[in-house]
Design a protein around this motif. Sequence first.
Motif, PDB file in Angstrom:
ATOM      1  N   ALA A   1      25.522 -10.595 -32.234  1.00 44.44           N
ATOM      2  CA  ALA A   1      25.993 -10.858 -33.597  1.00 44.44           C
ATOM      3  C   ALA A   1      26.266 -12.334 -33.850  1.00 44.44           C
ATOM      4  N   LEU A   2      26.230 -13.149 -32.804  1.00 46.25           N
ATOM      5  CA  LEU A   2      26.521 -14.575 -32.961  1.00 46.25           C
ATOM      6  C   LEU A   2      25.293 -15.391 -33.344  1.00 46.25           C
ATOM      7  N   ARG A   3      24.147 -14.766 -33.384  1.00 47.53           N
ATOM      8  CA  ARG A   3      22.932 -15.485 -33.776  1.00 47.53           C
ATOM      9  C   ARG A   3      22.986 -15.806 -35.268  1.00 47.53           C
ATOM     10  N   THR A   4      22.823 -17.084 -35.611  1.00 52.89           N
ATOM     11  CA  THR A   4      22.674 -17.490 -37.004  1.00 52.89           C
ATOM     12  C   THR A   4      21.185 -17.647 -37.277  1.00 52.89           C
ATOM     13  N   ALA A   5      20.646 -16.827 -38.177  1.00 47.33           N
ATOM     14  CA  ALA A   5      19.220 -16.902 -38.488  1.00 47.33           C
ATOM     15  C   ALA A   5      18.899 -18.249 -39.112  1.00 47.33           C
ATOM     16  N   PRO A   6      17.765 -18.866 -38.748  1.00 46.94           N
ATOM     17  CA  PRO A   6      17.402 -20.159 -39.343  1.00 46.94           C
ATOM     18  C   PRO A   6      17.401 -20.134 -40.861  1.00 46.94           C
ATOM     19  N   ALA A   7      16.995 -19.007 -41.452  1.00 50.65           N
ATOM     20  CA  ALA A   7      16.951 -18.930 -42.915  1.00 50.65           C
ATOM     21  C   ALA A   7      18.332 -19.050 -43.541  1.00 50.65           C
ATOM     22  N   ALA A   8      19.372 -18.679 -42.797  1.00 45.62           N
ATOM     23  CA  ALA A   8      20.726 -18.701 -43.349  1.00 45.62           C
ATOM     24  C   ALA A   8      21.194 -20.114 -43.650  1.00 45.62           C
ATOM     25  N   VAL A   9      20.650 -21.092 -42.917  1.00 43.50           N
ATOM     26  CA  VAL A   9      21.051 -22.492 -43.147  1.00 43.50           C
ATOM     27  C   VAL A   9      19.838 -23.373 -43.478  1.00 43.50           C
ATOM     28  N   GLY A  10      18.664 -22.740 -43.612  1.00 45.55           N
ATOM     29  CA  GLY A  10      17.464 -23.495 -43.938  1.00 45.55           C
ATOM     30  C   GLY A  10      16.976 -24.369 -42.807  1.00 45.55           C
ATOM     31  N   ALA A  11      17.185 -23.931 -41.560  1.00 39.98           N
ATOM     32  CA  ALA A  11      16.791 -24.753 -40.420  1.00 39.98           C
ATOM     33  C   ALA A  11      15.287 -24.776 -40.235  1.00 39.98           C
ATOM     34  N   ARG A  12      14.770 -25.917 -39.751  1.00 39.54           N
ATOM     35  CA  ARG A  12      13.363 -26.007 -39.373  1.00 39.54           C
ATOM     36  C   ARG A  12      13.280 -26.960 -38.174  1.00 39.54           C
ATOM     37  N   GLY A  13      12.082 -27.199 -37.704  1.00 39.27           N
ATOM     38  CA  GLY A  13      11.947 -27.975 -36.471  1.00 39.27           C
ATOM     39  C   GLY A  13      12.422 -27.127 -35.311  1.00 39.27           C
ATOM     40  N   GLN A  14      12.403 -27.688 -34.121  1.00 36.90           N
ATOM     41  CA  GLN A  14      12.839 -26.904 -32.977  1.00 36.90           C
ATOM     42  C   GLN A  14      13.390 -27.801 -31.893  1.00 36.90           C
ATOM     43  N   LEU A  15      14.502 -27.385 -31.328  1.00 40.13           N
ATOM     44  CA  LEU A  15      15.070 -28.027 -30.146  1.00 40.13           C
ATOM     45  C   LEU A  15      14.852 -27.046 -29.014  1.00 40.13           C
ATOM     46  N   ALA A  16      14.057 -27.431 -28.026  1.00 44.57           N
ATOM     47  CA  ALA A  16      13.634 -26.480 -26.995  1.00 44.57           C
ATOM     48  C   ALA A  16      14.428 -26.644 -25.716  1.00 44.57           C
ATOM     49  N   ARG A  17      14.445 -25.590 -24.987  1.00 48.55           N
ATOM     50  CA  ARG A  17      15.050 -25.440 -23.668  1.00 48.55           C
ATOM     51  C   ARG A  17      16.570 -25.347 -23.704  1.00 48.55           C
TER      52      ARG A  17
END
Length: 441
Positions: free
Chosen positions: A425-441
């Motif tokens: 339940a702690l996952r914030t969906a990228p769409a909820a904050v308009g996130a894009r790009g990616q930080l990996a690892r």
Amino acid sequence: MKPRFLILMLCGAALSGAGLAAPAPAQAQVVGLPGGGQLPSLPDSVGELPGRLPGEVERLGGQVRDRLGAAVAAPDRFRDLVRRSDGALELAPDGWPAVRAEIVAVAMSPAARAAALAEGFTVVREERLEELDLTTTVLAPPRRLSLARAMARLEALDPEGDYAFNHVHAPAGEMGGAATATTGGAGAPVQGGGLRIGLIDTGVDAGHPALAGASVQTRGFVGAARPAPHGTAVASLLVGRAQGFHSAAPGAGLYAADVYGGSNSGGSATAVAAALSWLSGQNVRVVNISLVGPRNGLVEAAVARARQRGMTVVAAVGNDGPAAPPLFPASYPGVVGVTAVNGRNRVLPEAGRGPQVDFAAPGADMAAAGGRGWVTVRGASFAAPLVAGMLARNGGDVEALARTATDEGATGPDPVYGRGVVGAALRTAPAAVGARGQLAR
């Protein structure tokens, strides 16, 4: 050379020396180990071999594991750290990157120190880690003496001493793509109930809107602390809060130790140990380490001392694939190792596997702080802080957290999901904050 081949060499030499025509008891050929270690001579009497062999096998197994095993197992990206370090790092004899021309002695005796100085070693620095009751001495070898030969010489001078290469730990990823602008204001300050959570990572941007409601104290262990994307993203998942975004322990006090500071030799064993000592002195009871590296005697000792003082250490298991060797500190005894799952609660294909996996948590298809806004993140680095935050909230009770886990994969604890998935339940969906790009690892 694998341990079983070394053992066969010992046994084969003994049996060949036991022939009827042998004029004298056989002696094993002395075979060198990387780093200058040597296999022991065989007993004068073959009859002594059964009694001595188990102990010698156990001792040799440790030498082979430390000196040979990692040399063929270090993922390529760790070797890339050396190439990108502008000479600050070198490959240690075990095949992992380490600070160039540095060997760390733990609790070095005065006699051993004097002997090392007489041999041409120089003391680079010494540090007393009061909260862990450890003293470290960093030695530089004499000129033209390789790291392998230097280690062998120190061990010959001080057989009972505790020496380690100053291995470095890999920061877990880089920014890929632009971050979005912040779409909403920071959340109102949240009282964290006096919770204190520690972070050992890159520097943290305490001014990010996601951290506006948290108390963040930073300290640099390789020069001044310098904000960086990875540490900021992890910190937001530990204690952040903003419109549309939430973390595992919003508003808790964060004590962030920067072990990189922008240095090419950042992430060293000495910096990690010093950070653990500082956090212990700040009465931090749960610490997140989203970094990976090889087994290191100094870091292992520091982790053990911190745990003895009541600290719970949470660490990412890494993202170098199912066949990767166990990575540390997640694989040290008692550390809570965390792997990552996607939005469907399926483990990521690049996730590390093995007995070091204790829990799985969201680590993909989710948002975290990046730039002045948000990025999507992927990897065990971003699952670990969710577990650390949950443990901070429940007083570090691992068993209580396990009772909330959803069993995935094989029934019961397994090397892929550990004891199950927590914190979905702690996952914030990228769409909820308009996130894009990616930080990996």
